[in-house]
Design a protein around this motif. Structure first.
Motif, PDB file in Angstrom:
ATOM      1  N   ALA A 163      64.030  17.603  15.887  1.00  0.00           N
ATOM      2  CA  ALA A 163      64.143  19.061  15.913  1.00  0.00           C
ATOM      3  C   ALA A 163      65.593  19.482  15.735  1.00  0.00           C
ATOM      4  O   ALA A 163      66.516  18.866  16.279  1.00  0.00           O
ATOM      5  N   GLY A 164      65.792  20.531  14.962  1.00  0.00           N
ATOM      6  CA  GLY A 164      67.136  21.037  14.724  1.00  0.00           C
ATOM      7  C   GLY A 164      67.400  21.256  13.248  1.00  0.00           C
ATOM      8  O   GLY A 164      66.485  21.569  12.480  1.00  0.00           O
ATOM      9  N   THR A 165      68.638  21.080  12.839  1.00  0.00           N
ATOM     10  CA  THR A 165      69.049  21.381  11.473  1.00  0.00           C
ATOM     11  C   THR A 165      68.692  20.255  10.508  1.00  0.00           C
ATOM     12  O   THR A 165      68.972  19.085  10.770  1.00  0.00           O
ATOM     13  N   TRP A 166      68.073  20.627   9.394  1.00  0.00           N
ATOM     14  CA  TRP A 166      67.775  19.717   8.280  1.00  0.00           C
ATOM     15  C   TRP A 166      68.447  20.272   7.029  1.00  0.00           C
ATOM     16  O   TRP A 166      68.652  21.472   6.900  1.00  0.00           O
ATOM     17  N   LYS A 167      68.751  19.378   6.109  1.00  0.00           N
ATOM     18  CA  LYS A 167      69.316  19.778   4.822  1.00  0.00           C
ATOM     19  C   LYS A 167      68.263  19.617   3.724  1.00  0.00           C
ATOM     20  O   LYS A 167      67.325  18.842   3.864  1.00  0.00           O
ATOM     21  N   ALA A 168      68.474  20.373   2.642  1.00  0.00           N
ATOM     22  CA  ALA A 168      67.513  20.360   1.543  1.00  0.00           C
ATOM     23  C   ALA A 168      68.129  19.742   0.294  1.00  0.00           C
ATOM     24  O   ALA A 168      69.342  19.801   0.084  1.00  0.00           O
ATOM     25  N   GLY A 169      67.270  19.161  -0.526  1.00  0.00           N
ATOM     26  CA  GLY A 169      67.707  18.602  -1.796  1.00  0.00           C
ATOM     27  C   GLY A 169      66.568  18.636  -2.799  1.00  0.00           C
ATOM     28  O   GLY A 169      65.462  19.097  -2.507  1.00  0.00           O
ATOM     29  N   ALA A 241      54.670  20.707  26.320  1.00  0.00           N
ATOM     30  CA  ALA A 241      55.301  20.306  27.575  1.00  0.00           C
ATOM     31  C   ALA A 241      56.350  21.333  27.967  1.00  0.00           C
ATOM     32  O   ALA A 241      56.899  22.045  27.118  1.00  0.00           O
ATOM     33  N   GLY A 242      56.640  21.408  29.268  1.00  0.00           N
ATOM     34  CA  GLY A 242      57.590  22.380  29.770  1.00  0.00           C
ATOM     35  C   GLY A 242      58.981  22.197  29.197  1.00  0.00           C
ATOM     36  O   GLY A 242      59.472  21.075  29.058  1.00  0.00           O
ATOM     37  N   TYR A 243      59.616  23.326  28.855  1.00  0.00           N
ATOM     38  CA  TYR A 243      60.995  23.323  28.338  1.00  0.00           C
ATOM     39  C   TYR A 243      61.886  23.646  29.530  1.00  0.00           C
ATOM     40  O   TYR A 243      61.911  24.770  30.026  1.00  0.00           O
ATOM     41  N   THR A 244      62.622  22.669  29.997  1.00  0.00           N
ATOM     42  CA  THR A 244      63.333  22.778  31.263  1.00  0.00           C
ATOM     43  C   THR A 244      64.721  23.395  31.134  1.00  0.00           C
ATOM     44  O   THR A 244      65.364  23.342  30.091  1.00  0.00           O
ATOM     45  N   ASN A 245      65.164  24.000  32.249  1.00  0.00           N
ATOM     46  CA  ASN A 245      66.532  24.513  32.404  1.00  0.00           C
ATOM     47  C   ASN A 245      66.932  25.486  31.291  1.00  0.00           C
ATOM     48  O   ASN A 245      68.054  25.460  30.783  1.00  0.00           O
ATOM     49  N   GLN A 246      66.005  26.368  30.938  1.00  0.00           N
ATOM     50  CA  GLN A 246      66.258  27.356  29.890  1.00  0.00           C
ATOM     51  C   GLN A 246      66.324  28.764  30.476  1.00  0.00           C
ATOM     52  O   GLN A 246      65.529  29.119  31.348  1.00  0.00           O
ATOM     53  N   SER A 247      67.259  29.562  29.983  1.00  0.00           N
ATOM     54  CA  SER A 247      67.388  30.940  30.438  1.00  0.00           C
ATOM     55  C   SER A 247      66.363  31.823  29.737  1.00  0.00           C
ATOM     56  O   SER A 247      66.271  31.825  28.504  1.00  0.00           O
ATOM     57  N   VAL A 248      65.610  32.567  30.533  1.00  0.00           N
ATOM     58  CA  VAL A 248      64.560  33.444  30.017  1.00  0.00           C
ATOM     59  C   VAL A 248      64.724  34.823  30.662  1.00  0.00           C
ATOM     60  O   VAL A 248      64.949  34.926  31.869  1.00  0.00           O
ATOM     61  N   THR A 293      66.430  28.432  20.781  1.00  0.00           N
ATOM     62  CA  THR A 293      67.549  27.527  20.558  1.00  0.00           C
ATOM     63  C   THR A 293      67.402  26.969  19.142  1.00  0.00           C
ATOM     64  O   THR A 293      66.437  27.278  18.432  1.00  0.00           O
ATOM     65  N   THR A 294      68.328  26.123  18.731  1.00  0.00           N
ATOM     66  CA  THR A 294      68.217  25.547  17.384  1.00  0.00           C
ATOM     67  C   THR A 294      66.978  24.664  17.262  1.00  0.00           C
ATOM     68  O   THR A 294      66.424  24.532  16.175  1.00  0.00           O
ATOM     69  N   THR A 295      66.522  24.081  18.358  1.00  0.00           N
ATOM     70  CA  THR A 295      65.375  23.178  18.306  1.00  0.00           C
ATOM     71  C   THR A 295      64.051  23.860  18.600  1.00  0.00           C
ATOM     72  O   THR A 295      62.988  23.310  18.290  1.00  0.00           O
TER      73      THR A 295
END
Length: 309
Positions: A163-169, A241-248, A293-295
């Motif tokens: 999860a996160g940033t991917w590049k394209a080609g 699954a639970g996403y922990t320690n996140q500000s909501v 988030t980015t993910t």
């Protein structure tokens, strides 16, 4: 089932991986398979790694020549949100510029977009489409091409760490009438071009968010407890699954109003749960709002109405 690129990373260089990581999807005439393309790519990478550049003059019997094709103007959604079960398809477009010696209308001219995680030379994973791309000429040397990136989380195509940033080609191959299955197949008559770093996108773990405000109804001035849970797709366990320690943000809007106002910010616990209290004042709706988030993409819970007596 498609295989993660990391499984075959030792087999060949860089972007032969995306071809090897695919089923035997075929061109419209069933003449060229993904395995055939992998063979050409592998040869091209072997050639380019052994010298500064490979060219038509340097091309030998066992390596393709540098096809006079370049890629630009690659467009894809800013984020691709992937859950745990359903196939996700992201549409892409790009411009293909070619020399007058390249016939992009030939049945055995193929091009395709791809996404890769990590470096172009040694990607951690590669994602491709179910079918090859399609191009429409806009001039004698330019074409607008379209394709898809098709992701099946149930086929082990992604790890949570992806999860996160991917590049394209994109890549292009001109077989020029050569039959990859023939005994006299001449790799030197096949043209090949590829380019990474054409664009970026986020491949994200799909998120869900719930809210429950109680008691309902409640007397004015009494305490309301607002609970909820923030979860996201686990691509390895095929569940949320639970996403922990996140500000909501806890937000409220009055009855007959269209505007939510943030009351406070709450953090998820070790299982992704949310819990806080507020004083009842007027009728209205409570919701949790996660800004992402980015993910993991942003998500808002549907408002839960509380009647204040």
């Amino acid at each position: 089932m498609r295989i993660r690129a990391t499984v075959v990373a030792a087999v060949s260089g860089a972007l032969a991986l995306s071809a090897l990581a695919a089923p035997a999807a075929q061109a419209s005439d069933d003449a060229v398979s993904r395995a055939d393309i992998a063979k050409v790519r592998e040869a091209a990478h072997a050639a380019s790694s052994s010298k500064a550049a490979f060219s038509a003059r340097a091309a030998a019997y066992d390596e393709p020549y540098a096809l006079n094709v370049t890629f630009s103007n690659f467009k894809i959604a800013k984020a691709v949100k992937v859950g745990t079960t359903n196939r996700v398809t992201a549409k892409v477009t790009y411009t293909l510029t070619h020399g007058t010696d390249v016939d992009i209308t030939a049945f055995d001219f193929l091009t395709d977009p791809f996404l890769y995680k990590g470096s172009f030379a040694a990607p951690q994973n590669v994602l491709i489409g179910d079918d090859f791309g399609h191009c429409k000429s806009t001039s004698a040397t330019k074409a607008t091409c379209s394709g898809t990136i098709d992701i099946r989380p149930r086929d082990y195509e992604l790890l949570n760490a992806d999860a996160g940033t991917w590049k394209a080609g994109a890549w292009a191959i001109a077989f020029n009438g050569e039959d990859p299955g023939a005994d006299d197949f001449d790799m030197g008559k096949v043209g090949y071009a590829e380019k990474g770093g054409l664009a970026t996108t986020l491949v994200q773990r799909y998120s869900k968010l719930t809210v429950n405000a109680s008691p309902e109804p409640v007397k004015k001035g009494k305490t309301i407890t607002v609970t909820g849970k923030l979860t996201r797709a686990n691509w390895e366990a095929f569940r949320y699954a639970g996403y922990t320690n996140q500000s909501v943000k806890l937000q409220f809007r009055k009855k007959n109003s269209n505007t939510y106002t943030t009351i406070k910010t709450v953090k998820t616990n070790s299982t992704g749960n949310l819990k806080t209290t507020v004083k009842a004042s007027v009728d209205g709706y409570y919701r949790y709002n996660f800004e992402g988030t980015t993910t993991t993409p942003a998500v808002k819970a549907a408002g839960d109405f509380v009647d204040v007596k």
